[in-house]
Design an enzyme around this catalytic site. Structure first.
Site, PDB file in Angstrom:
ATOM      1  N   HIS A  25      -6.109  -5.649  -2.522  1.00 60.92           N
ATOM      2  CA  HIS A  25      -6.860  -5.912  -1.247  1.00 60.92           C
ATOM      3  C   HIS A  25      -7.170  -7.572  -0.991  1.00 60.92           C
ATOM      4  O   HIS A  25      -8.130  -7.832  -0.176  1.00 60.92           O
ATOM      5  CB  HIS A  25      -8.227  -5.059  -1.380  1.00 60.92           C
ATOM      6  CG  HIS A  25      -7.835  -3.744  -1.484  1.00 60.92           C
ATOM      7  ND1 HIS A  25      -8.896  -2.944  -1.981  1.00 60.92           N
ATOM      8  CD2 HIS A  25      -6.816  -2.878  -1.356  1.00 60.92           C
ATOM      9  CE1 HIS A  25      -8.341  -1.528  -1.683  1.00 60.92           C
ATOM     10  NE2 HIS A  25      -7.235  -1.560  -1.459  1.00 60.92           N
ATOM     11  N   HIS A  59       0.808   4.323  -2.595  1.00 61.17           N
ATOM     12  CA  HIS A  59       0.736   5.711  -2.422  1.00 61.17           C
ATOM     13  C   HIS A  59       1.951   6.513  -2.793  1.00 61.17           C
ATOM     14  O   HIS A  59       1.878   7.938  -3.181  1.00 61.17           O
ATOM     15  CB  HIS A  59       0.261   5.887  -0.788  1.00 61.17           C
ATOM     16  CG  HIS A  59      -1.012   5.348  -0.472  1.00 61.17           C
ATOM     17  ND1 HIS A  59      -1.232   5.576   0.722  1.00 61.17           N
ATOM     18  CD2 HIS A  59      -1.798   4.714  -1.222  1.00 61.17           C
ATOM     19  CE1 HIS A  59      -2.877   5.186   0.765  1.00 61.17           C
ATOM     20  NE2 HIS A  59      -2.922   4.691  -0.352  1.00 61.17           N
ATOM     21  N   ASN A  76      -3.391   9.664   8.797  1.00 62.85           N
ATOM     22  CA  ASN A  76      -4.964   9.422   8.746  1.00 62.85           C
ATOM     23  C   ASN A  76      -5.235   8.208   7.902  1.00 62.85           C
ATOM     24  O   ASN A  76      -6.325   7.701   8.237  1.00 62.85           O
ATOM     25  CB  ASN A  76      -5.545  10.767   8.265  1.00 62.85           C
ATOM     26  CG  ASN A  76      -5.536  11.899   9.192  1.00 62.85           C
ATOM     27  OD1 ASN A  76      -4.623  11.909  10.012  1.00 62.85           O
ATOM     28  ND2 ASN A  76      -6.339  12.730   9.089  1.00 62.85           N
ATOM     29  N   ARG A 120       0.796  -1.291  -0.069  1.00 60.76           N
ATOM     30  CA  ARG A 120      -0.039   0.127  -0.031  1.00 60.76           C
ATOM     31  C   ARG A 120       0.824   1.324   0.122  1.00 60.76           C
ATOM     32  O   ARG A 120       0.497   2.106  -0.464  1.00 60.76           O
ATOM     33  CB  ARG A 120      -0.983  -0.046   1.306  1.00 60.76           C
ATOM     34  CG  ARG A 120      -1.823   1.045   1.250  1.00 60.76           C
ATOM     35  CD  ARG A 120      -2.829   0.776   2.083  1.00 60.76           C
ATOM     36  NE  ARG A 120      -4.127   1.919   1.882  1.00 60.76           N
ATOM     37  CZ  ARG A 120      -4.443   2.768   3.040  1.00 60.76           C
ATOM     38  NH1 ARG A 120      -3.752   2.843   4.059  1.00 60.76           N
ATOM     39  NH2 ARG A 120      -5.270   3.761   2.759  1.00 60.76           N
TER      40      ARG A 120
END
Ligand code: HEM
Ligand SMILES: *[C@@H]1O[C@H](CO)[C@@H](O)[C@H](O)[C@H]1NC(C)=O
Ligand SMILES: *[C@@H]1O[C@H](CO)[C@@H](O)[C@H](O)[C@H]1NC(C)=O
Ligand SMILES: *[C@@H]1O[C@H](CO)[C@@H](O)[C@H](O)[C@H]1NC(C)=O
Ligand SMILES: *[C@@H]1O[C@H](CO)[C@@H](O)[C@H](O)[C@H]1NC(C)=O
Ligand SMILES: *[C@@H]1O[C@H](CO)[C@@H](O)[C@H](O)[C@H]1NC(C)=O
Ligand SMILES: *[C@@H]1O[C@H](CO)[C@@H](O)[C@H](O)[C@H]1NC(C)=O
Length: 337
Positions: free
Chosen positions: A202, A74, A102, A70
């Site tokens: 995922h 990003h 966050n 992940r």
């Protein structure tokens, strides 16, 4: 039927230190400037050195693959694949990472990149960029937890800018429509097929309850999002109770085979077991549904599409030449520590 499980993720704490930030215009990527043999002369054992670190880290922390995958995604979507996501904040610069907090990127994912870089510095100091480390580590981790293998092109330079304010708008949100996701991926040079294939990431990892409360308590009530399988939603409520969900509670992304990288994620979508709306929507939209069906029916088609999409993802916004540097430490721009 697998049940849902609850985990608590422990986040690493990073110290904020000084970051020197030079301003450069980043050039857009050029695929041709990356090469498979980029380090053949300067760091011939790069892949072996990285693999050993990955193997060791996985034995300590089996969940590391998802976090790292992940983070890599990003990194590439914000400022390009330039390891800007690894840079630490300082007193005057809020780095990308602050926005990531966050989004709950787990610390072990960062740690495996830092460790691989430190190992390389012992063998070929100052040679291998953190951005290349990220691409190779991510490939190795994905493969070790069941996913495909692909060759990684190298030669990325590390970015000099990492700014929290530049994150917004570059990352997908779980509430995005298929149209919004297609456009975002298109803006990064990725196709609708790439979007569906990469969403297969995922197949591993976790999501915080906070991201799904609106689905399992639809409109803040005991209704269930009509696009979600009610059996699944009720299972999820066990881990994520209505009014007292601790912010660190997470649930598996792929409840069928949570820790194994496979095509079960797509089968989940067909029976309403997509955890995020953005997952489930891929089966509800005609532009993507047929691609999901093809992934359900043929795992090797998924693996081929995923590997090819990861190679493309690894070229997004790549910096070369003087647009970047080879960082000595992945969390600091050179000269700032
Ligand atoms: C297409 C739109 C996407 C959306 C809306 C999305 C959103 C999310 C969200 C909300 C989470 C849970 C974060 C949390 O609560 O901690 C998550 C987790 C994750 N995402 Fe995505 N994501 C998308 C695409 C991708 C892609 C392209 C990749 C990689 C190629 C990826 C890899 C992951 C992984 C591995 C996790 C689990 C992380 C962990 O366990 O620490 N995602 N994603
Ligand atoms: C922190 O980084 C910013 C830019 O990223 C830089 O301008 C500043 O000098 C750094 N802060 C300190 C205290 O050195
Ligand atoms: C670089 O190394 C790889 C792996 O050892 C090898 O397959 C390739 O032929 C080498 N390329 C050159 C130009 O030496
Ligand atoms: C992150 O979360 C904090 C606390 O919930 C909030 O104050 C802040 O605005 C959030 N920042 C972003 C970028 O969403
Ligand atoms: C839930 O909210 C959505 C919009 O947020 C609305 O369209 C829908 O009618 C609501 N459903 C119920 C059962 O209240
Ligand atoms: C959760 O809080 C809402 C608003 O305060 C309340 O209406 C509801 O009954 C609470 N649910 C539970 C299970 O306590
Ligand atoms: C919901 O999930 C169950 C298995 O848990 C499955 O048998 C059923 O067909 C699913 N319902 C729908 C509408 O897909």
């Amino acid at each position: 039927m697998a049940n849902t499980f609850t985990y608590i993720i422990h986040h690493f704490i990073f110290s904020s230190l000084i970051l020197l930030c030079a301003f450069h215009e980043s050039s857009s990527n050029s695929l041709s400037s990356l090469r498979y043999d980029y380090y053949n002369q300067t760091c011939p054992n790069i892949e072996k050195i990285i693999y050993d670190v990955v193997f060791q880290k996985l034995s300590e922390t089996p969940n590391v693959a998802a976090g790292a995958l992940r983070i890599f995604f990003h990194d590439c979507f914000v400022e390009g694949c330039d390891a800007s996501v690894l840079i630490a904040s300082n007193a005057t610069n809020q780095a990308e990472r602050e926005a990531e907090i966050n989004l709950s990127l787990p610390g072990d994912g960062y740690d495996v990149f830092f460790r691989a870089k430190r190992a390389l510095e012992l063998h070929c100091p100052g040679v291998v960029s953190c951005a290349d480390v990220m691409a190779i580590v991510t490939r190795d981790l994905t493969n070790r937890v069941g996913g495909p293998y692909w060759q990684v092109q190298k030669g990325r330079k590390d970015g000099l800018i990492s700014n929290r304010a530049r994150v917004e708008g570059n990352l997908p949100r779980p509430t995005h429509t298929v149209t919004e996701m297609i456009h975002l991926f298109q803006s990064k040079g990725l196709t609708t097929r790439d979007l569906v294939a990469l969403s297969g990431a995922h197949s591993i990892g976790f999501t915080h309850c906070t991201a799904i409360m609106g689905r399992i308590y639809y409109n803040g009530t005991y209704d269930i999002d009509p696009t979600m399988n009610a059996t699944y939603a009720r299972d999820l409520r066990t881990s994520c109770p209505m009014n007292n969900t601790a912010p660190e509670i997470v649930v598996f992304n792929d409840v069928t085979t949570p820790k194994w990288f496979d095509n079960a994620y797509y089968g989940n979508l067909k029976r309403g077991y997509g955890l995020l709306s953005s997952d489930q929507n891929l089966y509800l939209d005609d532009r993507t549904k047929w691609i999901v069906e093809s992934m359900i029916n043929d795992e090797s088609a998924f693996f081929d599409a995923f590997a090819s999409a990861m190679e493309k993802l690894g070229t997004v916004g790549v910096k070369t030449g003087r647009d970047g540097e080879v960082r000595l430490q992945c969390d600091f721009v050179n000269g700032s520590n």
